[in-house]
Design an enzyme around this catalytic site. Structure first.
Site, PDB file in Angstrom:
ATOM      1  CE  LYS A 102      28.476  54.359  18.838  1.00 28.03           C
ATOM      2  NZ  LYS A 102      27.078  54.544  18.365  1.00 28.03           N
ATOM      3  CB  THR A 134      29.185  58.422  17.781  1.00 30.29           C
ATOM      4  OG1 THR A 134      27.438  58.233  17.935  1.00 30.29           O
ATOM      5  CG2 THR A 134      28.897  59.581  18.371  1.00 30.29           C
ATOM      6  CG  ASP A 135      29.202  53.496  13.670  1.00 34.15           C
ATOM      7  OD1 ASP A 135      29.001  52.367  14.248  1.00 34.15           O
ATOM      8  OD2 ASP A 135      29.660  53.495  12.315  1.00 34.15           O
ATOM      9  CG  PHE A 195      27.942  53.211  65.089  1.00 32.78           C
ATOM     10  CD1 PHE A 195      28.928  54.525  64.763  1.00 32.78           C
ATOM     11  CD2 PHE A 195      26.826  53.617  64.676  1.00 32.78           C
ATOM     12  CE1 PHE A 195      28.827  55.692  64.346  1.00 32.78           C
ATOM     13  CE2 PHE A 195      26.146  54.967  64.523  1.00 32.78           C
ATOM     14  CZ  PHE A 195      27.331  55.762  64.297  1.00 32.78           C
ATOM     15  NE  ARG A 226      29.350  48.329  62.966  1.00 29.00           N
ATOM     16  CZ  ARG A 226      29.101  49.928  62.191  1.00 29.00           C
ATOM     17  NH1 ARG A 226      28.151  50.276  62.323  1.00 29.00           N
ATOM     18  NH2 ARG A 226      30.032  50.371  61.911  1.00 29.00           N
ATOM     19  CD  GLN A 259      31.284  57.718  59.421  1.00 30.49           C
ATOM     20  OE1 GLN A 259      31.393  57.012  60.318  1.00 30.49           O
ATOM     21  NE2 GLN A 259      30.040  59.275  59.382  1.00 30.49           N
ATOM     22  CG  ASN A 277      27.208  50.701  57.334  1.00 26.03           C
ATOM     23  OD1 ASN A 277      27.895  49.596  56.718  1.00 26.03           O
ATOM     24  ND2 ASN A 277      27.401  51.354  58.139  1.00 26.03           N
ATOM     25  CG  HIS A 290      22.841  48.815  57.734  1.00 28.31           C
ATOM     26  ND1 HIS A 290      23.632  49.056  58.488  1.00 28.31           N
ATOM     27  CD2 HIS A 290      22.331  49.272  56.619  1.00 28.31           C
ATOM     28  CE1 HIS A 290      23.533  50.199  58.177  1.00 28.31           C
ATOM     29  NE2 HIS A 290      22.596  51.190  56.844  1.00 28.31           N
TER      30      HIS A 290
END
Length: 282
Positions: A11, A56-57, A158, A175, A218, A244, A246
């Site tokens: 469930k 599942t109930d 970067f 940045r 990274q 990322n 941006h």
């Protein structure tokens, strides 16, 4: 010859809100629970014989019943109780896996003090755990978080990447760096103060993010994972994913204005996706 391979069932998306009441104030937890059972269910698949199938109930009801009697504070300890409850009552089940996601609630601050019975839903960050155990084995516990949105407005760049005829991205040493961190770590012991350990791992990652001068996503990802494992011995590996998100510098020159890295357009599609596992050396 066609045969049944691995199978399990259960469930999912069982919503649970638990209020623990005390004279000093209430505690609030909101969890979404998934239960999966592995075991002797071949006859259900081959012959439609449901004699070994727990509905599942019933699993849904079990989630609530175990929560009512549980003294667990952490989602990990609650999941362990749920796993053991299901194994104890179902001999046809060989293994149980319970996954829990927790929403972030915090007390309202009124007149500078935490209110004892009023709460505010926090950010979109989600706490996670998956607890599993084979009937004859030990607990395996992987916990983590999702959608921890963080940003650096300085100390991020970067540069020095591959450039070819399809490259339009410009190098920068200044940045905005925004990401939504997802992390999952593996605990070395099933008997821990899970909430305190989770807090320590999370804070170690955030401290590394804030203090690290980033040359790439990274590099920052590795720094965060390394810091978490160095500071918390209770985890031996951590998987981190950092898209990322941006923030694109707006060209205001057409309006006769400059833009000294102050006005941006936030966008998260498409996004770079950086993932890695950081672990202790053998």
């Amino acid at each position: 010859m066609i045969e049944l391979a691995e199978n399990r069932y259960g469930k999912s998306r069982v919503r649970l809100m638990k209020v623990t009441r005390s004279p000093e104030g209430n505690d609030l937890r909101e969890w979404t629970v998934q239960v999966l059972l592995t075991g002797d269910f071949d006859s259900a698949h081959y012959d439609g014989d449901n004699s070994k199938i727990l509905p599942t109930d019933t699993m849904k009801n079990t989630v609530y019943s175990v929560a009512r009697n549980s003294k667990a504070i952490s989602m990990e300890d609650y999941a362990k109780e749920l796993v053991d409850f299901l194994l104890r009552r179902n001999p046809q089940v060989s293994a149980v896996s319970v996954a829990v996601e927790g929403a972030m609630w915090k007390r309202l601050t009124i007149d500078g003090k935490p209110h004892p019975t009023s709460f505010l839903r926090g950010s979109g960050e989600v706490q996670t755990t998956t607890v599993s155990r084979h009937r004859t084995g030990d607990f395996h516990i992987h916990s983590g978080l999702k959608n921890l949105v963080v940003m650096k407005t300085a100390d991020s760049g970067f540069e020095g990447y591959i450039k070819d005829e399809l490259t339009t991205l410009k190098e920068t040493d200044d940045r905005l760096f925004c990401t939504a961190v997802s992390a999952e770590w593996r605990y070395t012991s099933p008997g821990l103060d899970f909430d305190a350990t989770r807090k320590a791992l999370r804070e170690a990652m955030l401290k590394a993010f804030a203090e690290h001068t980033s040359k790439s996503v990274q590099e920052t990802l590795y720094s965060m994972g390394k810091s978490a494992l160095e500071q918390v011995a209770a985890a031996d590996q951590i998987d981190i994913a950092m898209p990322n998100k941006h923030c694109l510098l707006v060209d205001l020159s057409r309006f006769g204005q400059d833009n000294p890295n102050e006005i941006f357009v936030p966008t998260d599609e498409p996004a770079g996706q950086i993932e890695a596992r950081v672990r202790r050396s053998a």
